[in-house]
Design a protein around this motif. Structure first.
Motif, PDB file in Angstrom:
ATOM      1  N   LEU A   1       5.186 -64.173 -54.116  1.00 28.10           N
ATOM      2  CA  LEU A   1       5.051 -64.188 -55.575  1.00 28.10           C
ATOM      3  C   LEU A   1       5.284 -62.792 -56.160  1.00 28.10           C
ATOM      4  O   LEU A   1       6.050 -62.614 -57.105  1.00 28.10           O
ATOM      5  CB  LEU A   1       3.648 -64.690 -55.931  1.00 28.10           C
ATOM      6  N   ILE A   2       4.625 -61.805 -55.547  1.00 25.56           N
ATOM      7  CA  ILE A   2       4.721 -60.466 -56.135  1.00 25.56           C
ATOM      8  C   ILE A   2       6.102 -59.860 -55.861  1.00 25.56           C
ATOM      9  O   ILE A   2       6.597 -59.057 -56.656  1.00 25.56           O
ATOM     10  CB  ILE A   2       3.562 -59.550 -55.666  1.00 25.56           C
ATOM     11  N   SER A   3       6.793 -60.285 -54.793  1.00 23.48           N
ATOM     12  CA  SER A   3       8.147 -59.749 -54.603  1.00 23.48           C
ATOM     13  C   SER A   3       9.101 -60.293 -55.661  1.00 23.48           C
ATOM     14  O   SER A   3       9.990 -59.581 -56.101  1.00 23.48           O
ATOM     15  CB  SER A   3       8.725 -59.970 -53.202  1.00 23.48           C
ATOM     16  N   VAL A   4       8.909 -61.544 -56.075  1.00 22.09           N
ATOM     17  CA  VAL A   4       9.747 -62.074 -57.160  1.00 22.09           C
ATOM     18  C   VAL A   4       9.543 -61.237 -58.416  1.00 22.09           C
ATOM     19  O   VAL A   4      10.495 -60.862 -59.102  1.00 22.09           O
ATOM     20  CB  VAL A   4       9.421 -63.562 -57.424  1.00 22.09           C
TER      21      VAL A   4
ATOM     22  N   GLN B   1       3.362 -53.682 -60.504  1.00 27.23           N
ATOM     23  CA  GLN B   1       2.788 -52.356 -60.224  1.00 27.23           C
ATOM     24  C   GLN B   1       1.365 -52.261 -60.773  1.00 27.23           C
ATOM     25  O   GLN B   1       0.456 -51.743 -60.113  1.00 27.23           O
ATOM     26  CB  GLN B   1       3.678 -51.264 -60.840  1.00 27.23           C
ATOM     27  N   ASP B   2       1.186 -52.794 -61.969  1.00 30.57           N
ATOM     28  CA  ASP B   2      -0.131 -52.748 -62.606  1.00 30.57           C
ATOM     29  C   ASP B   2      -1.158 -53.549 -61.785  1.00 30.57           C
ATOM     30  O   ASP B   2      -2.306 -53.120 -61.613  1.00 30.57           O
ATOM     31  CB  ASP B   2      -0.002 -53.323 -64.027  1.00 30.57           C
ATOM     32  N   ALA B   3      -0.708 -54.683 -61.258  1.00 34.09           N
ATOM     33  CA  ALA B   3      -1.617 -55.503 -60.433  1.00 34.09           C
ATOM     34  C   ALA B   3      -2.001 -54.736 -59.168  1.00 34.09           C
ATOM     35  O   ALA B   3      -3.178 -54.709 -58.773  1.00 34.09           O
ATOM     36  CB  ALA B   3      -0.955 -56.834 -60.079  1.00 34.09           C
TER      37      ALA B   3
ATOM     38  N   PRO C   1       3.702 -50.002 -45.971  1.00 34.55           N
ATOM     39  CA  PRO C   1       5.135 -50.305 -45.869  1.00 34.55           C
ATOM     40  C   PRO C   1       5.538 -51.560 -46.654  1.00 34.55           C
ATOM     41  O   PRO C   1       6.649 -51.633 -47.171  1.00 34.55           O
ATOM     42  CB  PRO C   1       5.371 -50.536 -44.370  1.00 34.55           C
ATOM     43  N   GLN C   2       4.614 -52.522 -46.768  1.00 36.83           N
ATOM     44  CA  GLN C   2       4.931 -53.739 -47.545  1.00 36.83           C
ATOM     45  C   GLN C   2       5.109 -53.394 -49.021  1.00 36.83           C
ATOM     46  O   GLN C   2       5.980 -53.945 -49.699  1.00 36.83           O
ATOM     47  CB  GLN C   2       3.805 -54.768 -47.386  1.00 36.83           C
ATOM     48  N   ALA C   3       4.288 -52.452 -49.517  1.00 40.25           N
ATOM     49  CA  ALA C   3       4.423 -52.016 -50.912  1.00 40.25           C
ATOM     50  C   ALA C   3       5.734 -51.255 -51.090  1.00 40.25           C
ATOM     51  O   ALA C   3       6.483 -51.488 -52.049  1.00 40.25           O
ATOM     52  CB  ALA C   3       3.234 -51.140 -51.307  1.00 40.25           C
ATOM     53  N   HIS C   4       6.030 -50.361 -50.145  1.00 42.00           N
ATOM     54  CA  HIS C   4       7.266 -49.574 -50.247  1.00 42.00           C
ATOM     55  C   HIS C   4       8.493 -50.477 -50.222  1.00 42.00           C
ATOM     56  O   HIS C   4       9.455 -50.237 -50.946  1.00 42.00           O
ATOM     57  CB  HIS C   4       7.327 -48.556 -49.100  1.00 42.00           C
TER      58      HIS C   4
END
Lengths: 94, 329
Positions: B179-182, B195-197, B245-248
């Motif tokens: 979801l967040i990658s979309v 980013q805010d989440a 790394p998932q965030a990056h």
């Protein structure tokens, strides 16, 4: 808060040909709702083809303290296992 | 971690029984409900499993908040399935706790009166759709870190509940990351929401593991009993190493200016969360403590007539069946 729904034990047959297996328990007012709850709680991912629900109060369990007298006698009866007997190689598979 | 600051109970049992019990645990045996166990073991487990169960149940609230507003039918079905899973997880855990001799109503009453806690994380709000992604990715991710080792816990029913939960939990984290990658790959506004989440959920997620090892007074006994497998700091480090790394990958920035790769420990150095905020949330002063507890109290009170009605119906039907049987004889 005293009118608590009774507890049921849930058994599920995972696939055709296998035994029903205990998967957990749940609270329900009667057997019909216990069945519906069991379906929602324990088979959300195709885990079963059949469900049994049994009132927990109807289950008789062996006591942990009886473990010795109940199960140890069979340890001494090695002759109940096929490996107890030496069959000569010449006889072939038996 | 869904159970934080679980106080372990001192135990006043016969030293010989205690030694035999500890030997069973050290040998990797599972303890089953009717077997002898130290009172402290029983009480600590009721507290820990109960808190864990309450967290699953209260955890439905921040996500349930978005079911009706999911942006597509597919996302709605996914979120509904996830929230239903959380209810199921709560039920597996309540049943495990009940094998220790506490009743379900007693556990419910202790949650509603505030005597038992649930994880601090669920006292934070889900303000927009990206938060639903962050909850799955970070909150379920942190929970998994703790739950995977707990599959090996010494108490049989708890271990079996954890095995079931872990099987289902991986879907929760993956749908959140998906979801967040979309969002992160969407319009600049959507990326900003992602980013805010992350900014808002990062430190509360780190708090889920509980205070640092030097302040974690209850760990030693719980670890000896194998009802806690890793220390809080070990799990937190593992979580950071997995998540950064998932965030990056998504092009998102972890909100920590001190975040730095450390070659020596082969892990990330990171800032501690603000522990005064953590203790404040536990005390009941988080953004949503009052709202969450009220929602549970309302659900319980509003459902009373229905639970009682079903019970009355069940009793009546059973009486009728008995009467019919007697008449037939």
């Amino acid at each position: 808060m005293s009118n608590e729904w009774p507890l049921w034990e849930v058994f599920i047959r995972g696939q055709h040909g296998l035994n029903h297996r205990h998967v957990g328990s749940l609270h329900a007012p009667d057997s019909e709702l216990a069945m519906r709850h069991a379906r929602d709680v324990y088979t959300r991912r195709n885990e079963g083809v059949s469900i049994w629900v049994v009132p927990s109060s109807e289950i008789t369990a062996s006591a942990p303290s009886d473990k010795g007298p109940m199960f140890e006698p069979s340890n001494a009866k090695v002759y109940r296992h096929p490996t107890f007997y030496d069959i000569p190689d010449e006889v072939g598979h038996m | 971690m869904y159970a934080q600051m679980v106080k372990s109970e001192a135990t006043n049992d016969d030293p010989e029984l205690l030694a035999a019990f500890q030997a069973r645990i050290d040998a990797g045996e599972k303890i089953e409900p009717k077997e002898w166990m130290p009172e402290g073991y029983r009480k600590t487990l009721i507290r820990q499993i109960g808190q864990h169960a309450h967290s699953e149940v209260v955890g439905q609230l921040p996500e349930g908040n978005w079911i009706t507003r999911a942006p597509t039918l597919e996302r709605k079905a996914i979120l509904l399935a996830k929230v239903q899973d959380e209810a199921g997880h709560g039920l597996y855990l309540y049943c495990a706790a009940e094998t220790l001799g506490v009743s379900r109503d007693d556990l419910t009453e202790q949650l509603l009166s505030g005597r038992m806690k649930y994880s601090s994380i669920f006292n934070y709000p889900t303000l927009n759709w990206a938060d639903i992604g962050a909850v799955g990715w970070l909150v379920d991710g942190a929970a998994i870190m703790n739950q995977v080792p707990l599959q090996r816990t010494s108490f049989g029913p708890y271990s079996r509940a954890m095995i079931r939960i872990c099987k289902e939990e991986s879907f929760h984290q993956r749908q959140g990351y998906d979801l967040i990658s979309v969002m992160a790959q969407g319009t600049p506004e959507q990326k900003a929401m992602a980013q805010d989440a992350l900014n808002r959920f990062w430190y509360p997620s780190l708090m889920m593991f509980g205070p640092g090892d030097k302040d974690s007074v209850h760990s030693e006994q719980s670890m000896a009993w194998k009802i806690k497998i890793n220390t809080n700091d070990e799990l937190r480090q593992k979580f950071v190493d997995q998540t950064v790394p998932q965030a990056h990958y998504l092009g998102l920035t972890v909100p920590d200016e001190h975040l730095k790769w450390n070659d020596d420990k082969e892990g990330w150095d990171f800032s501690e969360p603000d522990w005064s905020e953590f203790y404040d949330v536990l005390k009941g002063n988080g953004p949503c403590n009052v709202e969450r507890l009220e929602a549970r109290q309302d659900a319980w009170n509003d459902g009373q007539w229905f639970r009682d009605g079903l019970m009355a119906h069940a009793k009546k039907s059973a009486d009728r069946r008995r009467a019919a049987k007697v008449a037939a004889e």
